[in-house]
Structures are given as structure tokens and as C-alpha cells.
Design a protein around this motif. Structure first.
Motif, PDB file in Angstrom:
ATOM      1  N   SER A  70       0.832  -1.209   0.000  1.00  0.00           N
ATOM      2  CA  SER A  70       0.000   0.000   0.000  1.00  0.00           C
ATOM      3  C   SER A  70       0.865   1.257   0.000  1.00  0.00           C
ATOM      4  O   SER A  70       0.561   2.233  -0.697  1.00  0.00           O
ATOM      5  CB  SER A  70      -0.923  -0.018   1.221  1.00  0.00           C
ATOM      6  OG  SER A  70      -1.727   1.130   1.249  1.00  0.00           O
ATOM      7  N   TYR A  71       1.960   1.226   0.770  1.00  0.00           N
ATOM      8  CA  TYR A  71       2.879   2.380   0.823  1.00  0.00           C
ATOM      9  C   TYR A  71       3.496   2.636  -0.555  1.00  0.00           C
ATOM     10  O   TYR A  71       3.537   3.776  -1.041  1.00  0.00           O
ATOM     11  CB  TYR A  71       3.976   2.111   1.850  1.00  0.00           C
ATOM     12  CG  TYR A  71       5.046   3.180   1.898  1.00  0.00           C
ATOM     13  CD1 TYR A  71       4.883   4.310   2.690  1.00  0.00           C
ATOM     14  CD2 TYR A  71       6.212   3.065   1.147  1.00  0.00           C
ATOM     15  CE1 TYR A  71       5.867   5.299   2.743  1.00  0.00           C
ATOM     16  CE2 TYR A  71       7.197   4.043   1.183  1.00  0.00           C
ATOM     17  CZ  TYR A  71       7.013   5.151   1.980  1.00  0.00           C
ATOM     18  OH  TYR A  71       7.987   6.126   2.024  1.00  0.00           O
ATOM     19  N   THR A  72       3.970   1.582  -1.197  1.00  0.00           N
ATOM     20  CA  THR A  72       4.591   1.702  -2.524  1.00  0.00           C
ATOM     21  C   THR A  72       3.585   2.193  -3.564  1.00  0.00           C
ATOM     22  O   THR A  72       3.874   3.084  -4.376  1.00  0.00           O
ATOM     23  CB  THR A  72       5.172   0.353  -2.966  1.00  0.00           C
ATOM     24  OG1 THR A  72       6.082  -0.119  -1.970  1.00  0.00           O
ATOM     25  CG2 THR A  72       5.897   0.484  -4.298  1.00  0.00           C
ATOM     26  N   TRP A  77       1.115   6.350  -7.239  1.00  0.00           N
ATOM     27  CA  TRP A  77      -0.045   7.063  -7.785  1.00  0.00           C
ATOM     28  C   TRP A  77       0.030   8.555  -7.513  1.00  0.00           C
ATOM     29  O   TRP A  77      -0.462   9.361  -8.310  1.00  0.00           O
ATOM     30  CB  TRP A  77      -1.348   6.449  -7.318  1.00  0.00           C
ATOM     31  CG  TRP A  77      -1.788   6.595  -5.891  1.00  0.00           C
ATOM     32  CD1 TRP A  77      -1.819   5.625  -4.950  1.00  0.00           C
ATOM     33  CD2 TRP A  77      -2.313   7.779  -5.262  1.00  0.00           C
ATOM     34  NE1 TRP A  77      -2.299   6.117  -3.761  1.00  0.00           N
ATOM     35  CE2 TRP A  77      -2.624   7.435  -3.927  1.00  0.00           C
ATOM     36  CE3 TRP A  77      -2.553   9.083  -5.690  1.00  0.00           C
ATOM     37  CZ2 TRP A  77      -3.151   8.346  -3.018  1.00  0.00           C
ATOM     38  CZ3 TRP A  77      -3.071   9.995  -4.785  1.00  0.00           C
ATOM     39  CH2 TRP A  77      -3.366   9.634  -3.472  1.00  0.00           C
ATOM     40  N   ARG A  78       0.631   8.952  -6.416  1.00  0.00           N
ATOM     41  CA  ARG A  78       0.792  10.386  -6.162  1.00  0.00           C
ATOM     42  C   ARG A  78       1.731  11.018  -7.185  1.00  0.00           C
ATOM     43  O   ARG A  78       1.484  12.135  -7.668  1.00  0.00           O
ATOM     44  CB  ARG A  78       1.319  10.609  -4.745  1.00  0.00           C
ATOM     45  CG  ARG A  78       0.250  10.466  -3.667  1.00  0.00           C
ATOM     46  CD  ARG A  78       0.828  10.658  -2.265  1.00  0.00           C
ATOM     47  NE  ARG A  78      -0.216  10.680  -1.268  1.00  0.00           N
ATOM     48  CZ  ARG A  78      -0.775   9.616  -0.728  1.00  0.00           C
ATOM     49  NH1 ARG A  78      -0.374   8.402  -1.120  1.00  0.00           N
ATOM     50  NH2 ARG A  78      -1.732   9.733   0.178  1.00  0.00           N
ATOM     51  N   PHE A  82      -0.613  13.562  -9.333  1.00  0.00           N
ATOM     52  CA  PHE A  82      -0.296  14.941  -8.954  1.00  0.00           C
ATOM     53  C   PHE A  82       0.778  15.541  -9.860  1.00  0.00           C
ATOM     54  O   PHE A  82       0.762  16.737 -10.155  1.00  0.00           O
ATOM     55  CB  PHE A  82       0.153  15.003  -7.488  1.00  0.00           C
ATOM     56  CG  PHE A  82      -0.958  14.733  -6.510  1.00  0.00           C
ATOM     57  CD1 PHE A  82      -2.273  15.022  -6.841  1.00  0.00           C
ATOM     58  CD2 PHE A  82      -0.708  14.180  -5.269  1.00  0.00           C
ATOM     59  CE1 PHE A  82      -3.312  14.771  -5.953  1.00  0.00           C
ATOM     60  CE2 PHE A  82      -1.731  13.928  -4.371  1.00  0.00           C
ATOM     61  CZ  PHE A  82      -3.036  14.219  -4.717  1.00  0.00           C
ATOM     62  N   GLY A  83       1.712  14.713 -10.313  1.00  0.00           N
ATOM     63  CA  GLY A  83       2.728  15.205 -11.250  1.00  0.00           C
ATOM     64  C   GLY A  83       2.099  15.673 -12.551  1.00  0.00           C
ATOM     65  O   GLY A  83       2.473  16.709 -13.108  1.00  0.00           O
ATOM     66  N   SER A  84       1.108  14.928 -13.039  1.00  0.00           N
ATOM     67  CA  SER A  84       0.414  15.314 -14.271  1.00  0.00           C
ATOM     68  C   SER A  84      -0.365  16.608 -14.088  1.00  0.00           C
ATOM     69  O   SER A  84      -0.427  17.442 -14.994  1.00  0.00           O
ATOM     70  CB  SER A  84      -0.534  14.189 -14.709  1.00  0.00           C
ATOM     71  OG  SER A  84       0.188  13.024 -15.040  1.00  0.00           O
ATOM     72  N   SER A  85      -0.978  16.790 -12.914  1.00  0.00           N
ATOM     73  CA  SER A  85      -1.744  18.020 -12.676  1.00  0.00           C
ATOM     74  C   SER A  85      -0.830  19.241 -12.625  1.00  0.00           C
ATOM     75  O   SER A  85      -1.200  20.323 -13.092  1.00  0.00           O
ATOM     76  CB  SER A  85      -2.541  17.907 -11.378  1.00  0.00           C
ATOM     77  OG  SER A  85      -1.696  17.921 -10.242  1.00  0.00           O
ATOM     78  N   GLY A 134      -9.030  16.320  -7.940  1.00  0.00           N
ATOM     79  CA  GLY A 134     -10.310  15.929  -8.517  1.00  0.00           C
ATOM     80  C   GLY A 134     -10.303  14.500  -9.019  1.00  0.00           C
ATOM     81  O   GLY A 134     -11.221  13.719  -8.745  1.00  0.00           O
ATOM     82  N   ILE A 135      -9.254  14.135  -9.782  1.00  0.00           N
ATOM     83  CA  ILE A 135      -9.132  12.761 -10.279  1.00  0.00           C
ATOM     84  C   ILE A 135      -8.998  11.789  -9.108  1.00  0.00           C
ATOM     85  O   ILE A 135      -9.609  10.707  -9.097  1.00  0.00           O
ATOM     86  CB  ILE A 135      -7.934  12.645 -11.233  1.00  0.00           C
ATOM     87  CG1 ILE A 135      -8.202  13.420 -12.527  1.00  0.00           C
ATOM     88  CG2 ILE A 135      -7.610  11.183 -11.522  1.00  0.00           C
ATOM     89  CD1 ILE A 135      -9.323  12.845 -13.364  1.00  0.00           C
ATOM     90  N   LEU A 136      -8.173  12.186  -8.112  1.00  0.00           N
ATOM     91  CA  LEU A 136      -7.996  11.335  -6.935  1.00  0.00           C
ATOM     92  C   LEU A 136      -9.325  11.048  -6.248  1.00  0.00           C
ATOM     93  O   LEU A 136      -9.668   9.893  -5.990  1.00  0.00           O
ATOM     94  CB  LEU A 136      -7.037  12.016  -5.952  1.00  0.00           C
ATOM     95  CG  LEU A 136      -7.047  11.469  -4.517  1.00  0.00           C
ATOM     96  CD1 LEU A 136      -6.575  10.033  -4.485  1.00  0.00           C
ATOM     97  CD2 LEU A 136      -6.208  12.347  -3.600  1.00  0.00           C
ATOM     98  N   THR A 137     -10.072  12.112  -5.946  1.00  0.00           N
ATOM     99  CA  THR A 137     -11.330  11.918  -5.216  1.00  0.00           C
ATOM    100  C   THR A 137     -12.373  11.183  -6.057  1.00  0.00           C
ATOM    101  O   THR A 137     -13.158  10.396  -5.522  1.00  0.00           O
ATOM    102  CB  THR A 137     -11.899  13.277  -4.762  1.00  0.00           C
ATOM    103  OG1 THR A 137     -11.955  14.188  -5.867  1.00  0.00           O
ATOM    104  CG2 THR A 137     -11.037  13.892  -3.673  1.00  0.00           C
ATOM    105  N   LEU A 138     -12.371  11.440  -7.374  1.00  0.00           N
ATOM    106  CA  LEU A 138     -13.319  10.738  -8.245  1.00  0.00           C
ATOM    107  C   LEU A 138     -13.041   9.238  -8.244  1.00  0.00           C
ATOM    108  O   LEU A 138     -13.939   8.423  -7.977  1.00  0.00           O
ATOM    109  CB  LEU A 138     -13.228  11.291  -9.668  1.00  0.00           C
ATOM    110  CG  LEU A 138     -14.054  10.550 -10.726  1.00  0.00           C
ATOM    111  CD1 LEU A 138     -15.545  10.688 -10.426  1.00  0.00           C
ATOM    112  CD2 LEU A 138     -13.735  11.055 -12.127  1.00  0.00           C
ATOM    113  N   ILE A 139     -11.800   8.868  -8.540  1.00  0.00           N
ATOM    114  CA  ILE A 139     -11.450   7.450  -8.623  1.00  0.00           C
ATOM    115  C   ILE A 139     -11.527   6.793  -7.255  1.00  0.00           C
ATOM    116  O   ILE A 139     -12.050   5.677  -7.104  1.00  0.00           O
ATOM    117  CB  ILE A 139     -10.036   7.282  -9.221  1.00  0.00           C
ATOM    118  CG1 ILE A 139      -9.969   7.898 -10.624  1.00  0.00           C
ATOM    119  CG2 ILE A 139      -9.651   5.805  -9.253  1.00  0.00           C
ATOM    120  CD1 ILE A 139     -10.938   7.310 -11.610  1.00  0.00           C
TER     121      ILE A 139
END
Length: 586
Positions: A70-72, A77-78, A82-85, A134-139
Motif C-alpha cells: 500500500s505504501y509503494t 499514484w501520487r 499529482f505530477g500530471s496536474s 479531482g481525479i484522486l477523489t473521483l477514482i
């Protein structure tokens, strides 16, 4: 969710990064389903007295491995989402800045700097949040919420799950209503912030004028009112935002009430174990975040939608001045010819220029004089194509300026405007602005031509002196001469001086003009001025009145005609003699 459709072009562009991020986010959500199940198993084992150290150790190892995975997954995913945003924010900033550089002066005359800055900062950050949070909370709300519900149904009880989810339709309706309310209020809050931003910028730029007229208190009072308006509108946003959490908390409470009430009944009747009810309760606790995320999602996407709409509206404005089809890609040079029949500004009825016809041979100097508002600056800016003339033409070397690419046209022209803008940089950097690679030898050479070299050497740091924003640390005459040096550095085919000697004394003016005459062989110069001594050496002098030529000729011809030019020249010479002991020239 319209913002996600609006940004679909970017999601496709970054599809692999978003896809990898979403996969690892869902893996993280899936792994989080394990602990409640393990707790339920262990609780039942304790109740049945079947829990052994080996069994407990096995589950502890499983949970530890799940934690590492889970940590990895969370780290990956962050980075991806977040890098893309952040890259989206950079892309939008680049587009806005590029868009600003293409726009004509009319665009900036209609829009405030503070508003444009608000678009470039707050609005872009809101869009960035929509593409990241937004993408994080949606998914996460969909995937984790879905996994929690599936786990509750398959691993515990489908009946209790249906009962626990009874309040959910009310939550969907409430959040949809709150989102609509938030969108409207956030749009107004952003507009109020733009106005406040513009007011602050304007007051800082004009602080000397404010102090000179003793308007500090009036401006502070105006600022307080605008600031209060921003606070009021943002409080309205906060009130709409504040409706989400209490509503969700209430719904969660109702879910808990239903789950514990009916779950207890199921345990009593033997259709559920205490361990299963414990697992169900823990799963229900995990359902709180998807619910909160769902409310947060509407907050983020509505802010992003409002801000992206403001940005797109700005980007949709087309430049008024563009390259004509088939424009040639070379720097024009040669004789200059003006044939302007009529020039009328948009939304005006009276012509700004009318019947302007004259020619200059390459290397000659044009002087343009007249009363304030007579059209001098308009005439000169036509050559720069700050605006276009539909009824007429300007030619350089027999070629229309509209048949040459805009960048190449301006490359041929050195322009010194009335408003001398200097950047918050060193004097050397300001002079070398149009040619950043210029040597100090060349910088000093043009500074001498502009008669500013000696002044610069008197500064403690010389050419390395930082002039401050807009050249605030320099006098008007020093700013004018640095601007002239900046234009001379590129050695332009055509030099335009738009009332650029008004802040220097007569002797300095004479020295600059003589230097231009001696060092600009076969180069054309256009000068507008109120002080006629600045243009008396010109090969052709035009006197404008209400946008029309009322006198033309050399200094000697105009003096012999004894009209407005001659009268004004004698008056200015007399004033110079009385006030400064200047020499009268004829």
C-alpha cells in the motif's frame, strides 16, 4: 463533472501516467479492504477460543506485507496523478503567457492587469486541483466506495448492506444541489478577487501620485470596501462548502444507526456473528472517506470548472493584429511611403487620421508636430502595426508592411515610446533587452550616443545598478535616454522617437540628435515632438491638426510660411531664452 470532459484533451495526452496512477490507486484501495476482514476473523477466533500464535502471526505477516504494498502504491499514484496536474498548470500558464504576447494593445486597454494576473494564478491553481485532487477523489470515491460495498455484500451480509445504504439517494441529491450553489458563488468570488488584485497593483504602481495628492486614506477606505466584498463572497463560498461535511456526517450517522440496529437483530437471531458485525462496522467506517471524498469532489470540480471557463474565455479572444496570408519572411528596408486615406478607431465616428500622404527616402528624418491629440502617436504606431489601417497603406522599400511578417517588420524598427518602461533589472540588462547577448562595449557605445553614459558611471554600481520596477530609481530624463540606447543597440532600419526627448534639457537634446545624425548613415528616423527644436533638422516636417496634415516642408520653408509652426517655434525659443538662457536658432 463537466470539467473532466473539458480537460479530456489533456487526459488523453497524459493517458499512460493517469492510467498507471489510477491502477495503483485502485490497488491501494483494494488492499485497504483486508484489515477489516482480518479483524473480524480474529474476533471470531477469540470468541471461539481457536486463536493460536501461529494463526495470529500469519495474519500479522499478511497485514505487514499489505502495508508495504500500500505504501509503494501510494507513492507511485501520487507521482503519476499529482505530477500530471502540475504539468497541466505549467501548460496553461505557458498558453496564457504566449496568448498575452500575441495580443494587440486594444486587448490590454480593455482588461485590467490584476484580472489577468488572477487568471494566471488562482484560476490555474483551481484547474490544477481539479486535474489532481479531482481525479484522486473521483477514482478513490468510486473505487474504494465500490470495493467497500462489494466487501460488505460478499464477506458479511447483503441484507445489512442494503439497509445501511438506504440514506444514500438523499446524499446524492444534496451534494448535487450544493455543487450548483458552489459553482455560482465561486465564480463571483474569483471575479471579486480579480478586482481586488487589480486595485492593489494599481495603487502600488501609482503610490507616488496617491501620496502627492494626499489620497492615502481615501484609497485605504476603498481597499477596505473591496477587501470586505472579497471576504463576503468567499464566506458565501465557504457556507456552500460547509454544507457538505455536516450532510455527509448526518448520512453516515444514519447508516451507523441502521447498521447497528439491524445488525444486532441479525446477531441475536444467529444470521450474523459478532466478528462479522465488527467487520461490517469497520467497513462502514471505511465508507466514510468515499462519502467525504464525494462531497469534496463536487467542491473541487466546481471550482475547477468555473476557473477553467474563465481561462478558456480569455484564450478564445483572437489577436486583432496577425500575419496576412503569404506574408514574406524578411526584414524590410528602403524608402518609406505613407498613404492613409482614412483611419477610424473601433466604436468611433470621427477619423483619427485623414489624407496622410508623404514619402521619405532611405536615410531621411521625419518630424511630426502638432497639438496634443492631433494624431502624432497614432501615425507612428501605424508603422508598428499596433493597429491596422483598412483604408490606406504604408510601404517600406516599395513593399506594404502588411505583406511582411509582423515579427520581421518589428525587427526593422527601433521604438522609443512616450511611456518609458524599464524592467526591474540592471541598467546594462535594460539596454541589452532587445539583444541579450550584446557585449559591454556595444552597450557603452549606445549609452554614449544617448548621452547617458556619464550619468551611469556616477552610480555606485555603474551599469550593474538595479533600476527598480519601471525604473523608479531614475529621473524621467535618464529613463528616456536609457530607452533610446536600448533602441539604438539593435541598429534598426527605422528609428521611431515618440516624444522621447521631452524630459531632457536643450543641450542634452542637441547632443543626442547630433549623435544620431552622425551614427545613423542611410537609416531612417521618425520623430514626434512637442518641442520643435527636436525636429528642426528633419528633412520633412509634418504639422498635424485633427488627424490631418495642415503644414509640411523643411524648417526653413515652414518658418517662411509664417503659420502655426513658425509662431510656435518663436514662442518656444523665447521661453527657452527667458527661462534657461538658451540660444535662439533660426
Amino acid at each position: 463533472m463537466r470539467i473532466f470532459m473539458d480537460l479530456w484533451w489533456y487526459f488523453k495526452q497524459e493517458k499512460w501516467k493517469y492510467l498507471i496512477g489510477i491502477i495503483f490507486l485502485m490497488c491501494s484501495s483494494l488492499i485497504s479492504m483486508l484489515p477489516p476482514y482480518v479483524v473480524g476473523v480474529i474476533v471470531d477466533a477469540i470468541r471461539k477460543r481457536t486463536l493460536t500464535p501461529a494463526v495470529l502471526g500469519k495474519w500479522v505477516v499478511i497485514l505487514a506485507v499489505a502495508g508495504v504494498i500500500s505504501y509503494t502504491a501510494g507513492f507511485i499514484w501520487r507521482q503519476m496523478i499529482f505530477g500530471s496536474s502540475v504539468r497541466l498548470a505549467r501548460l496553461l500558464r505557458d498558453r496564457l503567457f504566449h496568448h498575452f504576447t500575441k495580443m494587440s494593445p486594444g486587448f490590454f486597454n480593455k482588461r485590467r492587469i490584476g484580472d489577468l494576473m488572477a487568471h494566471s494564478t488562482n484560476d490555474i491553481l483551481a484547474v490544477q486541483d481539479a486535474a489532481g485532487e479531482g481525479i484522486l477523489t473521483l477514482i478513490d470515491s468510486i473505487s474504494m466506495g465500490g470495493m467497500v460495498i462489494i466487501s460488505m455484500i460478499t464477506l458479511v451480509s447483503w441484507k445489512l448492506t442494503l439497509i445501511a445504504l438506504i440514506p444514500m439517494p438523499f446524499l446524492a441529491w444534496a451534494t448535487s444541489y450544493y455543487a450548483s450553489l458552489l459553482h455560482k458563488r465561486f465564480h463571483k468570488a474569483q471575479a471579486a478577487f480579480s478586482e481586488l488584485n487589480d486595485k492593489v497593483q494599481e495603487n502600488i504602481a501609482g503610490v507616488r501620485v496617491i501620496k502627492a495628492f494626499g489620497q492615502e486614506e481615501a484609497q485605504k477606505d476603498m481597499f477596505r470596501k473591496q477587501s470586505a466584498d472579497v471576504v463576503s463572497k468567499n464566506i458565501a463560498v465557504a457556507k456552500a462548502d460547509a454544507l457538505f461535511d455536516p450532510t455527509i456526517t448526518f448520512i453516515v450517522g444514519m447508516c451507523y444507526l441502521l447498521s447497528l440496529s439491524f445488525g444486532a437483530v441479525f446477531v441475536v437471531h444467529g444470521s450474523m456473528t459478532i466478528g462479522q458485525l465488527t467487520s461490517f462496522t469497520l467497513y462502514l467506517g471505511q465508507l466514510i472517506w468515499p462519502m467525504l471524498a464525494f462531497g469534496l469532489l463536487f467542491n473541487i470540480v466546481e471550482r475547477g470548472r468555473a476557473s477553467y471557463g474563465r481561462i478558456c474565455k480569455l484564450l478564445e479572444i483572437r489577436p486583432e493584429i496577425v500575419d496576412h496570408k503569404g506574408a514574406l519572411d524578411f526584414v524590410p528596408s528602403g524608402n518609406v511611403s505613407f498613404n492613409i486615406n482614412n483611419l477610424i478607431y473601433p466604436k468611433k465616428t470621427i477619423p483619427a487620421l485623414k489624407d496622410i500622404h508623404f514619402s521619405l527616402s532611405q536615410g531621411q528624418t521625419l518630424g511630426v508636430v502638432g497639438k496634443t491629440g492631433s494624431g502624432k502617436t497614432t501615425l507612428l504606431k501605424l508603422m508598428l502595426r499596433e493597429f491596422d489601417c483598412e483604408d490606406g497603406d504604408i510601404q517600406i522599400g516599395g513593399l506594404s508592411i502588411y505583406d511582411v511578417k509582423l515579427a520581421k517588420l518589428r525587427e526593422a524598427i527601433g521604438y522609443v515610446p512616450q511611456d518609458h518602461f524599464l524592467f526591474s533589472a540592471t541598467i546594462a540588462e535594460n539596454i541589452a533587452f532587445a539583444e541579450p547577448g550584446a557585449s559591454m562595449k556595444d552597450i557603452e557605445r549606445v549609452a554614449k550616443l544617448a548621452n547617458i553614459h556619464d550619468d551611469i558611471l556616477e552610480f555606485e554600481e555603474g551599469y550593474d545598478t538595479v533600476v527598480g520596477e519601471r525604473g523608479v530609481t531614475l529621473s524621467g530624463g535618464q529613463k528616456q535616454r536609457i530607452s533610446i540606447a536600448r533602441a539604438l543597440l539593435i541598429n534598426p532600419e527605422i528609428l521611431i522617437l515618440d516624444d522621447s526627448l521631452s524630459a531632457v534639457d536643450a543641450h542634452t537634446e542637441e547632443a543626442i540628435l547630433q549623435a544620431l545624425k552622425d551614427n545613423r548613415d542611410n537609416k531612417t528616423t521618425l520623430i514626434s515632438a512637442h518641442r520643435l527644436s527636436a525636429i528642426q533638422h528633419a528633412d520633412l516636417i509634418l504639422v498635424l491638426e485633427d488627424g490631418q496634415i495642415v503644414e509640411r516642408g523643411t524648417h526653413e520653408t515652414l518658418m517662411a510660411n509664417d503659420n502655426w509652426y513658425a509662431s510656435m517655434f518663436r514662442r518656444q525659443q523665447l521661453e527657452s531664452l527667458v527661462e534657461q538662457g538658451g540660444v535662439i536658432y533660426e
